[in-house]
Design an enzyme around this catalytic site. Sequence first.
Site: not given
Ligand code: PLP
Length: 425
Positions: A141, A236, A264
């Site tokens: 994701y 990511d 995060k």
């Molecule tokens: C949480 C997450 C996102 C999206 O971040 P948001 O701050 O919720 O938009 C993108 N990539 C990864 C791997 C994530 O865990």
Amino acid sequence: MKNETLFERAQRVIPGGVNSPVRAFRAVGGTPRFFERASGPHLWDAEGRRYIDYVGSWGPMVLGHTHPAVVSAVQAAAARALSYGAPTAEETLLAERLCELMPSLERVRLVSSGTEATMTAIRLARGFTGRKLIVKFEGCYHGHADALLVKAGSGALTFGHPSSAGVPEETAAQTLVLNYNDADQLRALFEKQGTQIAGVIVEPVAGNMNLVLPAPGFLEGLRELCTQSGALLILDEVMTGFRVALGGAQARYGIRPDLTTLGKVIGGGLPLGALGGRREVMEKLAPLGPVYQAGTLSGNPIAVAAGLATLQLVVQPRLLERIESTARMLTEGLLTEARKAGVTFSSQSIGSMFGIYFRDAPPRSFAEVMQCDREHFNRFFHAMLEQGVYLAPSAYEAGFVSAAHGEAEIDATLAAARAAFAKLR
Ligand SMILES: *Cc1c(COP(=O)(O)O)cnc(C)c1O
């Protein structure tokens, strides 16, 4: 106030009663808990019940909740200004800190969410390479931008399909979706279309399909194929950054990406994201280059203060190692309890992330994740919740341990798990 009453009222004005879908408990059934406060490893709901928290706001709360140093940094920043829409010295301090901790970052741009970071990263990959195609992996994701809400088509190496209504087929067709950990599939794709691929985006440790570790050679293979073909490798690390290792999964696995996305932990619980990487790529961003990106609240002073205070504590010697051993204590304890109860179960952790699987071994792909016994997970989840342990309300999410979790919380969790596993027999 009752959770149920609050939920009913919320549903009259908010779609599904929540501002992010997983919070609605649809996967596990029942009523979401409405929270009022949190401290260290604990949450308190609207009915005054206390829970040990393994969601950690889905990743940011690596120090535990309401750490006094982070709260006072936020209070001090808020007293100075809420937002300027103009530069501050602290943004540079945070960017410097990120570049120190992750040497692949030569330049950093701050944004307000992980979604913004990944969306910008793929635009930048396209702008830099002059190519269109993006490669992602099933089960990873990367936020909710159109180009990344794409699932695999039927048959290998076909164009992607929208995984959400409202994403045009034409957009999804520019994103190719491969199986996580499948190096052969990747090689075949690059042989066929390597020169059309702008970038490959991957969670270096997948945490959005439960927890799936990269197979030996998978990330190395990605790096090699991207280098050969001129595609950019985008790691990511929104979830793995400062969780899997201080320098992220890229430090742990020794992979140098072209671009990295963060979120995060770097906001310590406030809205903050970042993308960074090679100087020549990053300098294609406006105002230096032709790739547009902007944000009214980008680099917001309160979020930056929370991020700086959080990272200041995260870099303390041995802090992440200590959380890692707490996470291991948890997963090993769960394995023991499941074995004693005769329940088919497996579990693993890396850094402060963990996975629990109602399956005989940890999965290595999305298809294997789907083989987990969801019915067992849901019953386990509710049995734990009743005993004051708050796990992610979905079988497809990684769990998080924080620096505030200690032996007392792990012991209490394992005692609850003993009773929960016994109910599954
Ligand atoms: C949480 C997450 C996102 C999206 O971040 P948001 O701050 O919720 O938009 C993108 N990539 C990864 C791997 C994530 O865990």
